[in-house]
Design a protein around this motif. Structure first.
Motif, PDB file in Angstrom:
ATOM      1  N   GLU A 167       0.822  -1.201   0.000  1.00 52.08           N
ATOM      2  CA  GLU A 167       0.000   0.000   0.000  1.00 52.08           C
ATOM      3  C   GLU A 167       0.867   1.266   0.000  1.00 52.08           C
ATOM      4  O   GLU A 167       0.470   2.292  -0.540  1.00 52.08           O
ATOM      5  N   ASP A 168       2.040   1.205   0.607  1.00 49.52           N
ATOM      6  CA  ASP A 168       2.948   2.354   0.624  1.00 49.52           C
ATOM      7  C   ASP A 168       3.302   2.814  -0.786  1.00 49.52           C
ATOM      8  O   ASP A 168       3.530   4.006  -1.012  1.00 49.52           O
ATOM      9  N   LEU A 169       3.356   1.884  -1.734  1.00 51.19           N
ATOM     10  CA  LEU A 169       3.658   2.283  -3.107  1.00 51.19           C
ATOM     11  C   LEU A 169       2.549   3.161  -3.664  1.00 51.19           C
ATOM     12  O   LEU A 169       2.818   4.120  -4.390  1.00 51.19           O
ATOM     13  N   ILE A 170       1.315   2.886  -3.310  1.00 54.47           N
ATOM     14  CA  ILE A 170       0.202   3.731  -3.754  1.00 54.47           C
ATOM     15  C   ILE A 170       0.380   5.144  -3.210  1.00 54.47           C
ATOM     16  O   ILE A 170       0.197   6.128  -3.925  1.00 54.47           O
ATOM     17  N   TYR A 171       0.787   5.251  -1.945  1.00 59.33           N
ATOM     18  CA  TYR A 171       0.986   6.578  -1.360  1.00 59.33           C
ATOM     19  C   TYR A 171       2.211   7.270  -1.952  1.00 59.33           C
ATOM     20  O   TYR A 171       2.241   8.496  -2.060  1.00 59.33           O
ATOM     21  N   GLU A 172       3.195   6.499  -2.351  1.00 58.80           N
ATOM     22  CA  GLU A 172       4.357   7.091  -3.030  1.00 58.80           C
ATOM     23  C   GLU A 172       3.932   7.645  -4.387  1.00 58.80           C
ATOM     24  O   GLU A 172       4.376   8.713  -4.795  1.00 58.80           O
ATOM     25  N   LEU A 173       3.054   6.938  -5.068  1.00 55.65           N
ATOM     26  CA  LEU A 173       2.537   7.434  -6.344  1.00 55.65           C
ATOM     27  C   LEU A 173       1.739   8.722  -6.151  1.00 55.65           C
ATOM     28  O   LEU A 173       1.753   9.601  -7.013  1.00 55.65           O
ATOM     29  N   GLU A 174       1.075   8.846  -5.011  1.00 57.06           N
ATOM     30  CA  GLU A 174       0.361  10.097  -4.710  1.00 57.06           C
ATOM     31  C   GLU A 174       1.341  11.262  -4.664  1.00 57.06           C
ATOM     32  O   GLU A 174       1.036  12.359  -5.147  1.00 57.06           O
ATOM     33  N   GLU A 175       2.514  11.025  -4.098  1.00 59.39           N
ATOM     34  CA  GLU A 175       3.541  12.077  -4.038  1.00 59.39           C
ATOM     35  C   GLU A 175       4.034  12.456  -5.438  1.00 59.39           C
ATOM     36  O   GLU A 175       4.619  13.515  -5.623  1.00 59.39           O
ATOM     37  N   HIS A 176       3.791  11.593  -6.399  1.00 57.55           N
ATOM     38  CA  HIS A 176       4.174  11.845  -7.788  1.00 57.55           C
ATOM     39  C   HIS A 176       2.963  12.274  -8.630  1.00 57.55           C
ATOM     40  O   HIS A 176       2.981  12.182  -9.848  1.00 57.55           O
ATOM     41  N   GLY A 177       1.887  12.727  -7.943  1.00 60.58           N
ATOM     42  CA  GLY A 177       0.752  13.321  -8.629  1.00 60.58           C
ATOM     43  C   GLY A 177      -0.387  12.394  -8.998  1.00 60.58           C
ATOM     44  O   GLY A 177      -1.330  12.819  -9.665  1.00 60.58           O
ATOM     45  N   GLU A 178      -0.338  11.143  -8.570  1.00 56.31           N
ATOM     46  CA  GLU A 178      -1.418  10.206  -8.894  1.00 56.31           C
ATOM     47  C   GLU A 178      -2.472  10.191  -7.790  1.00 56.31           C
ATOM     48  O   GLU A 178      -2.163  10.422  -6.632  1.00 56.31           O
ATOM     49  N   ASP A 179      -3.699   9.886  -8.155  1.00 57.89           N
ATOM     50  CA  ASP A 179      -4.799   9.816  -7.207  1.00 57.89           C
ATOM     51  C   ASP A 179      -4.767   8.455  -6.500  1.00 57.89           C
ATOM     52  O   ASP A 179      -4.963   7.427  -7.149  1.00 57.89           O
ATOM     53  N   PRO A 180      -4.520   8.429  -5.189  1.00 56.04           N
ATOM     54  CA  PRO A 180      -4.433   7.141  -4.493  1.00 56.04           C
ATOM     55  C   PRO A 180      -5.749   6.381  -4.454  1.00 56.04           C
ATOM     56  O   PRO A 180      -5.757   5.159  -4.345  1.00 56.04           O
ATOM     57  N   ASP A 181      -6.858   7.084  -4.584  1.00 54.17           N
ATOM     58  CA  ASP A 181      -8.164   6.422  -4.574  1.00 54.17           C
ATOM     59  C   ASP A 181      -8.462   5.719  -5.892  1.00 54.17           C
ATOM     60  O   ASP A 181      -9.417   4.954  -5.981  1.00 54.17           O
ATOM     61  N   ALA A 182      -7.647   5.981  -6.901  1.00 56.14           N
ATOM     62  CA  ALA A 182      -7.870   5.375  -8.211  1.00 56.14           C
ATOM     63  C   ALA A 182      -7.158   4.031  -8.353  1.00 56.14           C
ATOM     64  O   ALA A 182      -7.301   3.361  -9.367  1.00 56.14           O
ATOM     65  N   LEU A 183      -6.372   3.639  -7.333  1.00 56.63           N
ATOM     66  CA  LEU A 183      -5.608   2.386  -7.385  1.00 56.63           C
ATOM     67  C   LEU A 183      -5.961   1.478  -6.228  1.00 56.63           C
ATOM     68  O   LEU A 183      -6.313   1.948  -5.152  1.00 56.63           O
ATOM     69  N   GLU A 184      -5.792   0.187  -6.467  1.00 61.90           N
ATOM     70  CA  GLU A 184      -5.966  -0.783  -5.394  1.00 61.90           C
ATOM     71  C   GLU A 184      -5.021  -1.958  -5.612  1.00 61.90           C
ATOM     72  O   GLU A 184      -4.567  -2.207  -6.726  1.00 61.90           O
ATOM     73  N   VAL A 185      -4.722  -2.646  -4.522  1.00 67.25           N
ATOM     74  CA  VAL A 185      -3.981  -3.889  -4.603  1.00 67.25           C
ATOM     75  C   VAL A 185      -4.989  -4.940  -5.051  1.00 67.25           C
ATOM     76  O   VAL A 185      -5.925  -5.259  -4.325  1.00 67.25           O
TER      77      VAL A 185
END
Length: 96
Positions: free
Chosen positions: A53-71
């Protein structure tokens, strides 16, 4: 879908801060999903899932919407390795 460049940047930052406890390597991308191999001794005070899940939050730091991704899928790939598929999350239907 998330660009390969954004994924690579997020993975580099992820590895910078989490290695040697966990490292992540992009295995494949396609459509609205991507697959990452996680390896490491992982801190057992945390749940392995937290590392994914931390990778999703890292992607948020790179401008991606974390709610748009799931494991979407977790596959054990050895004693200290997992292959994880991340996919686009179905948008919730608006209640009217």
């Amino acid at each position: 879908m998330i660009s390969s460049a954004t994924l690579e940047d997020a993975l580099a930052t992820y590895n910078e801060y989490r290695s040697p406890m966990a490292t992540a390597e992009l295995l494949e991308t396609g459509g609205d999903a991507f697959v990452v191999r996680f390896e490491g001794p992982f801190c057992r005070m945390c749940c392995d899932y937290d590392y994914f899940e931390d990778l999703i939050y890292e992607l948020e730091e790179h401008g991606e919407d974390p709610d748009a991704l799931e494991v979407a899928e977790i596959e054990c790939a050895g004693e200290e390795a997992f292959v994880v598929t991340f996919a686009g999350r179905e948008p919730a239907e608006n209640a009217t």
